[in-house]
Design a protein around this motif. Structure first.
Motif, PDB file in Angstrom:
ATOM      1  N   ALA A  37      41.608  36.863  49.355  1.00 16.92           N
ATOM      2  CA  ALA A  37      41.925  38.228  48.929  1.00 16.92           C
ATOM      3  C   ALA A  37      40.679  38.924  48.419  1.00 16.92           C
ATOM      4  O   ALA A  37      39.917  38.351  47.630  1.00 16.92           O
ATOM      5  N   THR A  38      40.483  40.157  48.862  1.00 15.84           N
ATOM      6  CA  THR A  38      39.432  41.022  48.325  1.00 15.84           C
ATOM      7  C   THR A  38      40.117  42.281  47.804  1.00 15.84           C
ATOM      8  O   THR A  38      40.891  42.916  48.528  1.00 15.84           O
ATOM      9  N   VAL A  39      39.850  42.621  46.537  1.00 17.92           N
ATOM     10  CA  VAL A  39      40.543  43.735  45.881  1.00 17.92           C
ATOM     11  C   VAL A  39      39.504  44.631  45.217  1.00 17.92           C
ATOM     12  O   VAL A  39      38.660  44.153  44.456  1.00 17.92           O
ATOM     13  N   VAL A  40      39.577  45.930  45.503  1.00 19.30           N
ATOM     14  CA  VAL A  40      38.656  46.890  44.904  1.00 19.30           C
ATOM     15  C   VAL A  40      39.459  48.042  44.302  1.00 19.30           C
ATOM     16  O   VAL A  40      40.603  48.296  44.685  1.00 19.30           O
ATOM     17  N   ARG A  41      38.816  48.738  43.363  1.00 16.24           N
ATOM     18  CA  ARG A  41      39.440  49.891  42.721  1.00 16.24           C
ATOM     19  C   ARG A  41      38.523  51.095  42.804  1.00 16.24           C
ATOM     20  O   ARG A  41      37.303  50.975  42.665  1.00 16.24           O
ATOM     21  N   HIS A  42      39.123  52.264  43.035  1.00 17.32           N
ATOM     22  CA  HIS A  42      38.418  53.526  42.852  1.00 17.32           C
ATOM     23  C   HIS A  42      39.394  54.492  42.186  1.00 17.32           C
ATOM     24  O   HIS A  42      40.460  54.777  42.731  1.00 17.32           O
ATOM     25  N   ALA A  43      39.021  54.967  40.995  1.00 18.40           N
ATOM     26  CA  ALA A  43      39.900  55.832  40.195  1.00 18.40           C
ATOM     27  C   ALA A  43      41.243  55.125  40.001  1.00 18.40           C
ATOM     28  O   ALA A  43      41.289  54.016  39.510  1.00 18.40           O
ATOM     29  N   GLN A  44      42.333  55.759  40.419  1.00 17.16           N
ATOM     30  CA  GLN A  44      43.657  55.168  40.222  1.00 17.16           C
ATOM     31  C   GLN A  44      44.217  54.511  41.475  1.00 17.16           C
ATOM     32  O   GLN A  44      45.425  54.261  41.576  1.00 17.16           O
ATOM     33  N   VAL A  45      43.337  54.173  42.418  1.00 12.24           N
ATOM     34  CA  VAL A  45      43.759  53.524  43.664  1.00 12.24           C
ATOM     35  C   VAL A  45      43.137  52.141  43.761  1.00 12.24           C
ATOM     36  O   VAL A  45      41.945  51.957  43.507  1.00 12.24           O
ATOM     37  N   VAL A  46      43.956  51.171  44.139  1.00 16.41           N
ATOM     38  CA  VAL A  46      43.507  49.803  44.366  1.00 16.41           C
ATOM     39  C   VAL A  46      43.763  49.463  45.827  1.00 16.41           C
ATOM     40  O   VAL A  46      44.869  49.688  46.344  1.00 16.41           O
ATOM     41  N   ALA A  47      42.748  48.932  46.494  1.00 18.43           N
ATOM     42  CA  ALA A  47      42.879  48.508  47.887  1.00 18.43           C
ATOM     43  C   ALA A  47      42.727  46.993  47.946  1.00 18.43           C
ATOM     44  O   ALA A  47      41.800  46.437  47.363  1.00 18.43           O
ATOM     45  N   LYS A  48      43.639  46.354  48.665  1.00 21.31           N
ATOM     46  CA  LYS A  48      43.629  44.892  48.771  1.00 21.31           C
ATOM     47  C   LYS A  48      43.574  44.467  50.224  1.00 21.31           C
ATOM     48  O   LYS A  48      44.414  44.877  51.037  1.00 21.31           O
ATOM     49  N   ALA A  49      42.591  43.636  50.561  1.00 23.72           N
ATOM     50  CA  ALA A  49      42.528  42.989  51.866  1.00 23.72           C
ATOM     51  C   ALA A  49      43.175  41.618  51.727  1.00 23.72           C
ATOM     52  O   ALA A  49      42.737  40.787  50.935  1.00 23.72           O
ATOM     53  N   HIS A  50      44.250  41.393  52.465  1.00 20.45           N
ATOM     54  CA  HIS A  50      45.019  40.169  52.341  1.00 20.45           C
ATOM     55  C   HIS A  50      44.347  39.023  53.104  1.00 20.45           C
ATOM     56  O   HIS A  50      43.384  39.217  53.838  1.00 20.45           O
ATOM     57  N   ALA A  51      44.875  37.829  52.927  1.00 20.08           N
ATOM     58  CA  ALA A  51      44.272  36.632  53.512  1.00 20.08           C
ATOM     59  C   ALA A  51      44.184  36.747  55.031  1.00 20.08           C
ATOM     60  O   ALA A  51      45.072  37.333  55.671  1.00 20.08           O
ATOM     61  N   PRO A  52      43.138  36.205  55.625  1.00 22.73           N
ATOM     62  CA  PRO A  52      43.056  36.206  57.091  1.00 22.73           C
ATOM     63  C   PRO A  52      44.286  35.532  57.687  1.00 22.73           C
ATOM     64  O   PRO A  52      44.783  34.525  57.182  1.00 22.73           O
ATOM     65  N   GLY A  53      44.793  36.119  58.768  1.00 24.03           N
ATOM     66  CA  GLY A  53      45.951  35.545  59.437  1.00 24.03           C
ATOM     67  C   GLY A  53      47.289  35.920  58.848  1.00 24.03           C
ATOM     68  O   GLY A  53      48.328  35.430  59.301  1.00 24.03           O
ATOM     69  N   LEU A  93      47.437  49.520  49.930  1.00 22.95           N
ATOM     70  CA  LEU A  93      46.957  50.412  48.874  1.00 22.95           C
ATOM     71  C   LEU A  93      48.000  50.503  47.770  1.00 22.95           C
ATOM     72  O   LEU A  93      49.204  50.617  48.039  1.00 22.95           O
ATOM     73  N   TRP A  94      47.518  50.499  46.510  1.00 22.48           N
ATOM     74  CA  TRP A  94      48.394  50.439  45.348  1.00 22.48           C
ATOM     75  C   TRP A  94      47.879  51.337  44.238  1.00 22.48           C
ATOM     76  O   TRP A  94      46.674  51.558  44.125  1.00 22.48           O
ATOM     77  N   PRO A  95      48.777  51.822  43.380  1.00 24.23           N
ATOM     78  CA  PRO A  95      48.301  52.513  42.171  1.00 24.23           C
ATOM     79  C   PRO A  95      47.720  51.489  41.197  1.00 24.23           C
ATOM     80  O   PRO A  95      48.154  50.339  41.140  1.00 24.23           O
ATOM     81  N   HIS A  96      46.745  51.918  40.440  1.00 24.54           N
ATOM     82  CA  HIS A  96      46.127  51.019  39.459  1.00 24.54           C
ATOM     83  C   HIS A  96      47.023  50.872  38.241  1.00 24.54           C
ATOM     84  O   HIS A  96      47.645  51.829  37.780  1.00 24.54           O
ATOM     85  N   GLY A  97      47.102  49.663  37.718  1.00 24.86           N
ATOM     86  CA  GLY A  97      47.820  49.386  36.482  1.00 24.86           C
ATOM     87  C   GLY A  97      46.939  48.589  35.544  1.00 24.86           C
ATOM     88  O   GLY A  97      45.993  47.922  35.974  1.00 24.86           O
ATOM     89  N   THR A  98      47.237  48.629  34.253  1.00 22.56           N
ATOM     90  CA  THR A  98      46.443  47.914  33.255  1.00 22.56           C
ATOM     91  C   THR A  98      46.941  46.482  33.136  1.00 22.56           C
ATOM     92  O   THR A  98      48.118  46.259  32.831  1.00 22.56           O
ATOM     93  N   PRO A  99      46.078  45.490  33.369  1.00 20.32           N
ATOM     94  CA  PRO A  99      46.536  44.097  33.312  1.00 20.32           C
ATOM     95  C   PRO A  99      46.712  43.603  31.886  1.00 20.32           C
ATOM     96  O   PRO A  99      46.299  44.262  30.913  1.00 20.32           O
ATOM     97  N   VAL A 100      47.313  42.433  31.756  1.00 20.22           N
ATOM     98  CA  VAL A 100      47.441  41.766  30.463  1.00 20.22           C
ATOM     99  C   VAL A 100      46.049  41.427  29.939  1.00 20.22           C
ATOM    100  O   VAL A 100      45.172  41.003  30.690  1.00 20.22           O
ATOM    101  N   ASP A 101      45.836  41.622  28.662  1.00 25.48           N
ATOM    102  CA  ASP A 101      44.543  41.356  28.037  1.00 25.48           C
ATOM    103  C   ASP A 101      44.342  39.850  27.905  1.00 25.48           C
ATOM    104  O   ASP A 101      45.011  39.184  27.110  1.00 25.48           O
ATOM    105  N   ARG A 102      43.423  39.297  28.684  1.00 25.66           N
ATOM    106  CA  ARG A 102      43.177  37.851  28.648  1.00 25.66           C
ATOM    107  C   ARG A 102      42.543  37.409  27.335  1.00 25.66           C
ATOM    108  O   ARG A 102      42.606  36.231  26.972  1.00 25.66           O
ATOM    109  N   ASP A 103      41.920  38.329  26.635  1.00 28.66           N
ATOM    110  CA  ASP A 103      41.263  37.984  25.376  1.00 28.66           C
ATOM    111  C   ASP A 103      42.216  38.041  24.187  1.00 28.66           C
ATOM    112  O   ASP A 103      41.799  37.793  23.057  1.00 28.66           O
TER     113      ASP A 103
END
Length: 314
Positions: A37-53, A93-103
């Motif tokens: 998986a490759t995932v990038v963000r720009h502003a409020q948009v997240v783009a994800k490239a799923h696993a090959p195949g 393509l997905w809207p951006h959300g705030t993840p759980v704080d790992r810290d």
């Protein structure tokens, strides 16, 4: 991967500009860059490239489920109903959300994720126009064991193999799940939770979404609790919230949940231990304390068949 990353970033940027006239100074960057998986963000948009195949029809059915009105308060909805293709990889393509704080592990929203799971599990799979495939939890567990076997021999592999061998075929992805099939996430952990802009928590990552045993989605926190890696009060909060929301994976009357959770919790323990061993071999390092705890749990599980009380349950 070198050609994919800039193309994926450009697609996220283009969608963001079309949706909200974003500026170049808006948040952007690489959120993940792994072979699967490759995932990038720009502003409020997240783009994800799923696993090959990744099969396009299967991913499209999962996207349709995530966009269904019945799951609007459960799953983050995609920005497009069908995947695109970049460099022979399917992209969503997905809207951006705030993840759980790992810290801040003390702020982990266990009650929120339990309520989301209960709503997901209560949603009849027949609501969706396209049939969903089986959820991929057992498949991922089997892949983790295969990855451990492909690594160089490791002394910790033997108890993990023995714990794997006593599991029923369905939990090893060798047979269909024999019980009633519910809608399942398939890979539930706190990293699969984001807070939407309006403030509510939602589940993300539909790659493993499908039908199967709903107890699998409770298995990771159950295994952590059983092996001493999750505090009893956190487990109790999670389990009580799931029951209060009508989750079907465990008895609703307060009866012992372990008969339902035993096999999935064992399978997730084996999966996590197998991945730890494979990564330790690749990194030419010793297992750390948590990884040793998981291997010890496998050693105990192998000594008691899964139809008996879990050996590491509190």
């Amino acid at each position: 991967m070198t050609a994919l990353l800039p193309a994926l970033t450009a697609q996220a940027r283009l969608r963001a500009r079309h949706s909200d006239d974003c500026a170049c100074s808006d948040p952007h960057g690489v959120l993940a860059d792994r072979p699967d998986a490759t995932v990038v963000r720009h502003a409020q948009v997240v783009a994800k490239a799923h696993a090959p195949g990744t099969p396009e029809l299967t991913l499209t059915a999962r996207l349709a489920a995530a966009a269904h009105p019945d799951l609007a308060d459960t799953l983050l909805a995609p920005l497009s109903p069908r995947p695109d293709r970049l460099h022979d990889r399917l992209v969503t393509l997905w809207p951006h959300g705030t993840p759980v704080d790992r810290d801040d592990p003390d702020a982990a929203p266990w009650e929120a994720v339990a309520a989301l799971l209960a709503r997901l599990h209560r949603t009849p799979p027949t609501r969706f126009q396209a049939a969903l495939p089986p959820m991929r939890g057992p498949e991922k567990a089997a892949r983790a064991v295969a990855r451990m076997r492909a690594a160089a021999p490791h002394p910790a592999a033997s108890p993990v193999e023995r714990a794997w061998a006593v599991l029923p075929p369905w939990a090893r992805d060798e047979a269909p799940y024999p019980g009633p099939a519910h809608l399942c996430h398939g890979d539930l952990h706190l990293g699969q939770l984001v807070r939407a802009p309006e403030g509510r928590w939602l589940l993300i990552d539909i790659d493993d979404l499908g039908t199967g045993n709903p107890a699998w989605d409770l298995a990771r926190p159950a295994a952590w609790y059983a092996c001493g890696l999750l505090l009893p009060e956190e487990w109790t909060s999670f389990l009580n919230a799931y029951r209060a929301a009508g989750g079907p994976a465990v008895p609703a009357d307060g009866a012992d949940p372990w008969p339902a959770l035993d096999v999935p919790a064992r399978a997730l323990t084996v999966q996590t231990a197998a991945l730890a061993i494979a990564k330790a071999v690749a990194g030419e390092r010793a297992l750390d304390e948590v990884e040793e705890t998981l291997v010890d749990a496998c050693r105990r599980m192998a000594a008691v068949p899964p139809d008996l009380a879990p050996t590491c349950a509190k």
